[in-house]
Design an enzyme around this catalytic site. Sequence first.
Site, short mmCIF file in Angstrom:
data_model
loop_
_atom_site.label_atom_id
_atom_site.label_comp_id
_atom_site.label_asym_id
_atom_site.label_seq_id
_atom_site.Cartn_x
_atom_site.Cartn_y
_atom_site.Cartn_z
N HIS A 235 0.83 -1.22 0.00
CA HIS A 235 0.00 0.00 0.00
C HIS A 235 0.86 1.25 0.00
O HIS A 235 1.89 1.33 0.67
CB HIS A 235 -1.02 0.00 1.14
CG HIS A 235 -0.47 0.04 2.53
ND1 HIS A 235 -0.16 1.21 3.19
CD2 HIS A 235 -0.21 -0.96 3.41
CE1 HIS A 235 0.27 0.94 4.42
NE2 HIS A 235 0.25 -0.36 4.58
N ASP A 247 6.19 0.98 6.65
CA ASP A 247 4.77 0.67 6.52
C ASP A 247 4.10 1.67 5.60
O ASP A 247 3.65 2.72 6.06
CB ASP A 247 4.12 0.67 7.91
CG ASP A 247 2.65 0.32 7.88
OD1 ASP A 247 2.21 -0.30 6.89
OD2 ASP A 247 1.95 0.65 8.85
N GLU A 281 -5.25 1.98 2.72
CA GLU A 281 -5.14 0.75 3.52
C GLU A 281 -5.23 1.03 5.00
O GLU A 281 -5.84 0.25 5.76
CB GLU A 281 -3.81 0.04 3.20
CG GLU A 281 -3.65 -1.33 3.84
CD GLU A 281 -3.17 -1.31 5.29
OE1 GLU A 281 -3.33 -2.33 6.00
OE2 GLU A 281 -2.63 -0.25 5.72
N GLU A 282 -4.60 2.12 5.44
CA GLU A 282 -4.53 2.39 6.88
C GLU A 282 -5.91 2.64 7.50
O GLU A 282 -6.07 2.52 8.71
CB GLU A 282 -3.62 3.60 7.14
CG GLU A 282 -2.17 3.41 6.75
CD GLU A 282 -1.44 2.41 7.62
OE1 GLU A 282 -2.08 1.78 8.48
OE2 GLU A 282 -0.22 2.26 7.44
N ASP A 309 3.14 -6.40 3.60
CA ASP A 309 2.76 -5.29 4.47
C ASP A 309 3.16 -5.54 5.92
O ASP A 309 2.45 -5.13 6.84
CB ASP A 309 1.25 -5.03 4.37
CG ASP A 309 0.82 -3.77 5.12
OD1 ASP A 309 1.69 -2.91 5.38
OD2 ASP A 309 -0.37 -3.66 5.48
N HIS A 379 3.65 3.07 12.89
CA HIS A 379 2.79 4.24 13.12
C HIS A 379 3.42 5.22 14.12
O HIS A 379 2.76 5.74 15.01
CB HIS A 379 1.40 3.81 13.62
CG HIS A 379 0.58 3.17 12.56
ND1 HIS A 379 -0.77 2.92 12.70
CD2 HIS A 379 0.90 2.72 11.32
CE1 HIS A 379 -1.24 2.33 11.61
NE2 HIS A 379 -0.24 2.20 10.76
#
Length: 416
Positions: A235, A247, A281-282, A309, A379
């Site tokens: 992604h 990520d 995606e997130e 991912d 994140h």
Amino acid sequence: MKYLFLIFFINFLPQYAGKSLSRDGNYPKTFEDIKKEIAGYSSIAKAIIDLAVHGKAQNRSYERLAVFADTIGPRLSGSKNLDAAIKYMFSALQEDRLENVHLEPVKVPHWERGEEFAVMLEPRNHSIAILGLGSSIATPPEGFVSAEPQQISFLTLLISICALTEDSTGCISCLLASGDRVKMGGDDYPGPLGTKVVVYLKMGAKTYPDSSSFNTVAEIVGSKYPEQIVLVSGHLDSWDVGQGAMDDGGGAFISWEALSLVKDLGLRPKRTLRLVLWTGEEQGGIGAEQYYQLHKKNISNFDVVMESDEGTFRPMGLAFTGTDEARDIVKEIMTLLLPINITDIYDTADGTDIDYWMRDGVPGASLRDDISKYFWFHHSHGDTMTVQDPNQMNLCAAVWTVVSYVIADMKEMLPR
């Protein structure tokens, strides 16, 4: 007439005894024959490995990602940075001379973090580094002081703050300690608990109407069955802090690298090798769900869906979801990676963006790598290029390319 048909059918059986009929009538029907077919790809697999790990393409996926991450930065759904990232990749894939490069429009959520500020007022004055969870709501403009503070470890320096919906009862926020323990109304957890903690909190998060975005697509069109698809993906969107290098920049860029390596070697598989860089995606695979709705009418032509991912650290093998027969074939394909000692196959592929297909019976695969440090950076502001290792990305790209190419070029699709 019945007797003539019976005679024909009896004469027909010995020719195909112990075998299943195929689309072209030429496919090896026993597993030993399948093993021989896969073994025939050993020289191609070696060429892919040599190019990715030792040759001219060495470090290419890392270097491409470094330029991208430094140029674009984080790419939250609905943000201008994500728009810039999609335009960047559209141009880059065209410059790489891949085929059918195009954008497929979707709608994605648009949330912005805004100002975040927290200060511990008791038992002492101390500024707190905070990071609001996605879709948090704002505090009142003037902020607020916790009315009934919980008991927490005030040694915690990093606190995530989860603002609940406005119609929640009892509270409007909760403090979640990152890397420490919190008492939220149960048994005491280890740590210096029992001290009253008063926190001033101000958050300026906003949620806007959905925004327009795109899934980014490129292909190497199949030579014999162009309508049949082997899909590799990662992604393109990311969280709004750090650079989104891990990520999921790494997964997106080794998926691009798979097509680049196949092209550079002058290979063209029987089936189309399709790259999809997902958006949204997130926020729960929003872009991938809309892609699935658009393309599910052709689900019988999707051979395998692959997503990386979970970082591109030292690869350990491949996780796979599918029938036992398909798993045996993929396990045999993994033996082609013996030169780099990455041959293991694990249960259950994982990928938010490919789950829709796997639930409907399409075989799925995900990269399995060493994720022992993944959640150190996930994140967070720490998700930058400093997390990435070029040698590890080379190996990941080699695994991704060998598996996707061989499946795309075999005489028959994976069984379901």
